[in-house]
Motif scaffolding. Structure first.
Motif, mmCIF file in Angstrom:
data_model
loop_
_atom_site.group_PDB
_atom_site.id
_atom_site.type_symbol
_atom_site.label_atom_id
_atom_site.label_comp_id
_atom_site.label_asym_id
_atom_site.label_seq_id
_atom_site.Cartn_x
_atom_site.Cartn_y
_atom_site.Cartn_z
ATOM 1 N N UNK A 84 0.727 -1.079 -0.114
ATOM 2 C CA UNK A 84 0.155 0.034 -0.220
ATOM 3 C C UNK A 84 1.063 1.004 -0.189
ATOM 4 N N UNK A 85 0.941 2.240 -1.086
ATOM 5 C CA UNK A 85 1.305 3.274 -0.434
ATOM 6 C C UNK A 85 1.624 3.943 0.105
ATOM 7 N N UNK A 86 2.577 4.703 0.226
ATOM 8 C CA UNK A 86 1.404 5.225 1.710
ATOM 9 C C UNK A 86 2.445 7.392 1.182
ATOM 10 N N UNK A 87 3.443 7.554 0.442
ATOM 11 C CA UNK A 87 4.248 9.147 0.117
ATOM 12 C C UNK A 87 4.893 8.513 -0.639
ATOM 13 N N UNK A 88 5.008 9.015 -1.935
ATOM 14 C CA UNK A 88 6.041 9.647 -3.097
ATOM 15 C C UNK A 88 6.640 10.831 -2.669
ATOM 16 N N UNK A 89 8.128 10.512 -2.918
ATOM 17 C CA UNK A 89 8.842 12.060 -2.546
ATOM 18 C C UNK A 89 9.245 12.488 -4.267
ATOM 19 N N UNK A 90 8.900 13.237 -5.344
ATOM 20 C CA UNK A 90 9.355 13.456 -6.920
ATOM 21 C C UNK A 90 10.894 13.921 -7.369
ATOM 22 N N UNK A 91 11.504 13.729 -7.624
ATOM 23 C CA UNK A 91 12.780 13.992 -7.877
ATOM 24 C C UNK A 91 13.089 15.778 -7.598
ATOM 25 N N UNK A 92 14.150 16.085 -7.163
ATOM 26 C CA UNK A 92 14.427 17.480 -7.026
ATOM 27 C C UNK A 92 15.207 17.824 -8.268
ATOM 28 N N UNK A 98 13.081 8.684 -7.665
ATOM 29 C CA UNK A 98 11.766 8.635 -7.156
ATOM 30 C C UNK A 98 11.598 7.662 -5.775
ATOM 31 N N UNK A 99 11.159 8.816 -4.778
ATOM 32 C CA UNK A 99 11.130 7.785 -3.395
ATOM 33 C C UNK A 99 10.414 7.641 -2.635
ATOM 34 N N UNK A 100 9.603 5.921 -3.221
ATOM 35 C CA UNK A 100 7.853 5.807 -2.657
ATOM 36 C C UNK A 100 8.303 4.706 -1.501
ATOM 37 N N UNK A 247 -5.327 11.395 -0.331
ATOM 38 C CA UNK A 247 -4.569 12.192 -0.490
ATOM 39 C C UNK A 247 -4.238 13.564 -1.439
ATOM 40 N N UNK A 248 -2.869 13.515 -0.762
ATOM 41 C CA UNK A 248 -2.902 15.062 -0.342
ATOM 42 C C UNK A 248 -1.439 15.537 -1.166
ATOM 43 N N UNK A 249 -1.325 16.209 -2.587
ATOM 44 C CA UNK A 249 0.101 16.251 -2.760
ATOM 45 C C UNK A 249 0.796 17.854 -2.788
ATOM 46 N N UNK A 250 1.750 18.218 -2.532
ATOM 47 C CA UNK A 250 2.412 19.224 -2.348
ATOM 48 C C UNK A 250 2.733 19.683 -3.642
ATOM 49 N N UNK A 251 2.788 21.227 -4.376
ATOM 50 C CA UNK A 251 3.304 21.154 -5.676
ATOM 51 C C UNK A 251 4.121 22.871 -5.201
ATOM 52 N N UNK A 252 4.891 22.892 -6.193
ATOM 53 C CA UNK A 252 6.370 23.733 -6.422
ATOM 54 C C UNK A 252 6.021 24.755 -7.642
ATOM 55 N N UNK A 253 6.316 25.912 -6.955
ATOM 56 C CA UNK A 253 6.623 26.246 -8.158
ATOM 57 C C UNK A 253 7.297 26.764 -9.054
ATOM 58 N N UNK A 254 7.954 26.876 -10.164
ATOM 59 C CA UNK A 254 9.120 26.611 -11.060
ATOM 60 C C UNK A 254 9.873 27.588 -10.398
ATOM 61 N N UNK A 255 11.364 27.694 -9.673
ATOM 62 C CA UNK A 255 12.107 28.862 -9.588
ATOM 63 C C UNK A 255 11.341 29.423 -8.028
ATOM 64 N N UNK A 256 10.571 29.184 -7.524
ATOM 65 C CA UNK A 256 10.855 29.324 -6.161
ATOM 66 C C UNK A 256 11.089 28.932 -5.103
ATOM 67 N N UNK A 257 11.829 29.779 -4.140
ATOM 68 C CA UNK A 257 12.994 29.915 -2.599
ATOM 69 C C UNK A 257 11.990 29.231 -1.259
ATOM 70 N N UNK A 258 12.628 28.643 -0.963
ATOM 71 C CA UNK A 258 12.199 27.925 0.567
ATOM 72 C C UNK A 258 10.082 27.104 0.393
#
Length: 341
Positions: A84-92, A98-100, A247-258
């Protein structure tokens, strides 16, 4: 005119000095442990990329097609149908895996490292061996459970009191001698210590967790939808799943800081901004200023145990000099503000 013959200055409360010294002695070990685990936690992923490159990095040369979150989800369900998938970390970075995080049929949480270009699992390990997991536990409670958590909170409050008592006792030197190492270190890094200690205590009392392995807000979860385009024009950073399939996804805008440019999405729900706990975490770790802030916090926090040790050594030096000068009391030594320590 000798120093003993100089006009008497306004007496300073010696109990403040004694309180400052005793706080430094009592807090030195727990604060050092918390500081070291905190700076390790801030750069745990960077350290792992160096120490375990076979898990964290792949060759991206000549590769253009990478797995999307939706394709990664399908790949995991095909390769590990009983998990059962708990968490998915996409590459920086393009060369990251990819870390699942999954829960296997035996109920154990495992981390799978997936090559996003060749669509294969390059390695796995138990989730509780992740440095972020055990360093986080040690940083929050010294791995002692509730008693350790209370000790960490008291130590954080003690750091604030340590700073205030030092400021209350400190005064300008009359003879213009060079200031000792201890106040120099305090002057450089005291602000960062107070930010880290203050935000950490606030988070504990507010019930906010700085653990990156846990989702930040349970209220944002919605029923799972197709992950295709879930973050729109933003990049998917992390996705969490609960046992009920939400499920919940955290999104990051390109070029954002912190934390700037980050938001959460859950299915078709409108994007939600960061919570107060997220901003507390960003201040606590220095992530509010990106990698530069984390580096600044890293060195600033490391100065804390050195400053405390320098203060204790200076106090010990004053006591020894007072013992060698029978005509001067300890109170007189303190009042004269001996700067040779």
């Amino acid at each position: 005119m000798s120093r003993l013959q100089q006009p008497a200055t306004k007496a300073r409360p010696t109990w403040v000095f004694r309180l400052h010294v005793w706080l430094g002695a009592l807090l030195l070990i727990p604060v050092t442990l918390v500081a070291l685990s905190g700076v390790g936690l801030a750069f745990a992923r960077e350290f792992e990329r160096v120490l375990a490159p076979d898990l964290w990095t792949v060759s991206a040369l000549g590769e253009a097609q990478t797995l999307t979150p939706a394709e990664t989800l399908q790949f995991i369900h095909h390769a590990r149908p009983e998990d059962r998938l708990l968490r998915l970390e996409m590459p920086d970075r393009p060369q990251d895996t990819i870390v699942a995080t999954v829960r296997d049929s035996q109920g154990q949480a495992q981390e799978l490292f997936i090559d996003p270009y060749r669509q294969r699992i390059v390695g796995q390990r138990a989730a509780d061996t992740d440095p972020v997991y055990w360093l986080g536990q040690f940083h929050r409670s010294l791995s002692l459970g509730l008693p350790g958590r209370i000790l960490v909170v008291l130590s954080s409050l003690g750091v604030i009191l340590l700073f205030l008592s030092g400021r209350l006792w400190r005064r300008r030197r009359m003879d213009g001698r060079t200031v000792a190492l201890h106040p120099r270190l305090v002057a450089i890094a005291a602000g960062l210590w107070l930010i880290c200690a203050g935000t950490g205590v606030l988070a504990v009392f507010a019930g906010d967790s700085f653990n990156p392995l846990q989702p930040p807000s349970q209220a944002l979860f919605q029923p799972t939808q197709d992950l295709t385009g879930i973050c729109d024009a933003q990049q998917v950073d992390l996705i969490w799943w609960r046992a009920d399939g939400t499920a919940l996804a955290r999104c990051v805008a390109p070029g954002s800081v912190g934390p700037f440019g980050r938001s959460y999405r859950s299915g078709p729900r409108e994007s939600a901004g960061l919570s107060a706990g997220d901003w507390l975490a960003a201040l606590h770790t220095g992530a509010i200023f990106g990698i530069g802030g984390r580096v600044l916090w890293f060195w600033g926090v490391l100065l804390l145990p050195f400053a405390m040790l320098a203060g204790l050594l200076a106090s010990r030096g004053r006591a020894r000099r007072a013992a060698r000068k029978p005509d001067m009391t300890r109170h007189q030594m303190i009042e004269l503000g001996d700067t040779k320590a």
